[in-house]
Design an enzyme around this catalytic site. Structure first.
Site, PDB file in Angstrom:
ATOM      1  N   GLU A   1      40.999   0.779 -26.112  1.00  0.00           N
ATOM      2  CA  GLU A   1      41.001   2.263 -26.272  1.00  0.00           C
ATOM      3  C   GLU A   1      41.532   2.756 -24.946  1.00  0.00           C
ATOM      4  OE1 GLU A   1      37.488   3.470 -29.051  1.00  0.00           O
ATOM      5  OE2 GLU A   1      36.925   3.207 -26.984  1.00  0.00           O
TER       6      GLU A   1
ATOM      7  N   CYS B   1      28.401  -5.111 -17.120  1.00  0.00           N
ATOM      8  CA  CYS B   1      27.539  -4.044 -16.607  1.00  0.00           C
ATOM      9  C   CYS B   1      26.715  -3.437 -17.441  1.00  0.00           C
ATOM     10  CB  CYS B   1      28.830  -3.140 -15.797  1.00  0.00           C
ATOM     11  SG  CYS B   1      29.819  -3.809 -14.597  1.00  0.00           S
TER      12      CYS B   1
ATOM     13  N   CYS C   1      27.611  -0.079 -19.085  1.00  0.00           N
ATOM     14  CA  CYS C   1      28.998  -0.126 -19.811  1.00  0.00           C
ATOM     15  C   CYS C   1      28.889  -0.591 -21.229  1.00  0.00           C
ATOM     16  CB  CYS C   1      30.032  -0.665 -18.704  1.00  0.00           C
ATOM     17  SG  CYS C   1      31.793  -0.859 -19.621  1.00  0.00           S
TER      18      CYS C   1
ATOM     19  N   GLY D   1      37.984  -3.394 -19.495  1.00  0.00           N
ATOM     20  CA  GLY D   1      38.102  -4.435 -18.597  1.00  0.00           C
ATOM     21  C   GLY D   1      37.976  -4.303 -17.250  1.00  0.00           C
ATOM     22  N   GLU D   2      38.221  -5.626 -16.397  1.00  0.00           N
ATOM     23  CA  GLU D   2      37.940  -5.625 -15.008  1.00  0.00           C
ATOM     24  C   GLU D   2      39.550  -5.917 -14.722  1.00  0.00           C
ATOM     25  OE1 GLU D   2      38.408  -5.905 -11.258  1.00  0.00           O
ATOM     26  OE2 GLU D   2      36.498  -5.258 -11.976  1.00  0.00           O
TER      27      GLU D   2
ATOM     28  N   HIS E   1      28.107   1.735  -6.692  1.00  0.00           N
ATOM     29  CA  HIS E   1      26.699   2.000  -7.663  1.00  0.00           C
ATOM     30  C   HIS E   1      25.561   1.898  -7.004  1.00  0.00           C
ATOM     31  CE1 HIS E   1      29.997   2.837 -10.615  1.00  0.00           C
ATOM     32  NE2 HIS E   1      30.009   1.436 -10.807  1.00  0.00           N
TER      33      HIS E   1
ATOM     34  N   ASN F   1      26.760   8.327 -18.487  1.00  0.00           N
ATOM     35  CA  ASN F   1      26.841   8.928 -19.649  1.00  0.00           C
ATOM     36  C   ASN F   1      25.974   7.899 -20.775  1.00  0.00           C
ATOM     37  OD1 ASN F   1      28.849  10.814 -19.219  1.00  0.00           O
ATOM     38  ND2 ASN F   1      30.253   9.275 -18.493  1.00  0.00           N
TER      39      ASN F   1
ATOM     40  N   CYS G   1      33.194   7.954 -19.510  1.00  0.00           N
ATOM     41  CA  CYS G   1      33.221   6.805 -18.384  1.00  0.00           C
ATOM     42  C   CYS G   1      32.196   6.195 -19.167  1.00  0.00           C
ATOM     43  CB  CYS G   1      33.019   7.418 -17.180  1.00  0.00           C
ATOM     44  SG  CYS G   1      32.878   6.034 -15.933  1.00  0.00           S
TER      45      CYS G   1
END
Length: 381
Positions: free
Chosen positions: A104, A135, A138, A184-185, A242, A322, A370
């Site tokens: 996406e 994470c 996510c 992705g990282e 974070h 979110n 996000c």
């Protein structure tokens, strides 16, 4: 066409000069060729027409034989847009890759007095389909890692974004910034990301100023942060922090166990030394997890350590969590706007400023905010 090493090899084999490639990319990226910019994996139609246009738009006429070989071996894009979902914050594009995986790509809308349309966009690209880092907040991590994108597939997302903007605005809205904050990282796919950065910042291709490009990492590999600093010091680095407490950070991001704060901070200082500026610290605010007074004090301490004697500095982006399927497993809840403002004020009490990135909430209505990116199968996202 955006597989730069393959195209450069083709150019060398067919004795094409740099001017020929500039002509080709002007044709591809700025709408010269029939079908260019569309979400299609078809080769160029009309070989004779293509050759004529390429010959006409450059002082160095494009050889007809090379144009014929080019159209038989290359396509404008190997990926295609399955569907586009307009959202409250811009739009989300679901992109099908040639190998069968999906990613996406998100367009984030901003108000702009300089644009004829009154708006400009940041494009948020994916570097992997899925992600291995898992994470806790996510949705992408719930997919696991499905595919590494090539440099061309990363660049094609920008091509698709440009085509979408052309389809909704005339003249099209400006695409001014790019962030590697999609699926992705990025540092887990370093070769492809560096290859895509070359295309993004090349003046004959997409022409993004390096300061308009931001790469976000969870920071699991300090060695790769250093590698990025050596290879691309002109772009911006964003670290998903974070939490400034290592135990809390590892709870939020299991990948954080790979590097302690000492290693991570040394890598950030190396980045600052190579780039001449500090990293942006991304801080996802999760009520009851990392939003207390002590959390704010520790975050302020982390920022001040970047400043003491090193002149590296750091800026803090406060991001509201979110709702995601991943976060629901941990009973995470979204903070209120008042809570976000309150945490920023608490941070300020310790002498450190922060910016609340309200735009990261945009797109919740289509799962494009996000942390919400996830794809399953060929249907909806």
């Amino acid at each position: 066409m955006l597989d730069l090493p393959s195209l450069e090899s083709f150019a060398s084999l067919h004795n094409l000069r740099e001017a020929h490639l500039r002509s080709l990319y002007n044709h591809l990226l700025r709408g010269g060729a029939a079908g260019c910019g569309a979400a299609s994996a078809r080769p160029f139609p009309g070989v004779e027409e293509l050759a004529a246009k390429l010959r006409a738009c450059s002082r160095a006429p494009f050889p007809r034989a090379a144009a014929l070989a080019l159209s038989s071996q290359f396509a404008p894009a190997t990926s295609s847009v399955v569907f586009a979902s307009p959202s409250s914050g811009g739009a989300k594009l679901k992109v099908s890759l040639a190998g069968g995986a999906f990613v996406e790509t998100v367009l984030i809308r901003h108000a702009s007095s300089r644009s004829p349309t009154g708006r400009r966009y940041t494009v948020c690209v994916s570097s992997q389909s899925g992600c291995a880092r898992r994470c806790s907040f996510c949705s992408t991590g719930t997919m696991g890692l499905r595919a590494q994108l090539s440099g061309a597939e990363i660049l094609e997302q920008v091509l698709h974004a440009q085509a979408y903007l052309k389809s909704i605005d005339e003249p099209p809205s400006s695409l001014t910034n790019l962030v590697y904050m999609g699926m992705g990282e990025p540092l887990d796919n370093m070769p492809a990301v560096l290859e895509s950065l070359r295309g993004l910042t090349h003046q004959s291709l997409f022409g993004f100023a390096p300061r308009r490009v931001t790469l976000s990492t969870v920071g699991a590999s300090p060695a790769r942060i250093r590698e990025l600093a050596d290879a691309a010091p002109g772009i911006n680095l964003a670290l998903s922090l974070h939490a400034a407490n290592e135990t809390t950070r590892e709870r939020i991001m299991p990948a954080a166990r790979a590097a302690d704060f000492g290693e991570l901070e040394a890598a950030l200082d190396y980045w600052a030394g190579r780039s001449g500026r500090g990293a942006m610290l991304e801080y996802l605010v999760i009520p009851g997890v990392n939003d207390g007074g002590e959390d704010a004090r520790l975050l302020a301490d982390f920022v001040r350590r970047r400043e003491e004697g090193k002149k590296s500095g750091a800026s803090v982006n406060l991001i509201p969590y979110n709702p995601t399927l991943a976060g629901e497993q941990f009973l995470f809840e979204s903070p209120s706007d008042e809570a976000m403002v309150g945490f920023k004020a608490e941070l300020g009490r310790w002498g450190v400023g922060g910016v609340i990135r309200w735009s990261t909430k945009g797109g919740r209505d289509v799962g494009g905010a996000c942390g919400q990116l996830v794809v399953e199968g060929e249907g909806g996202g």
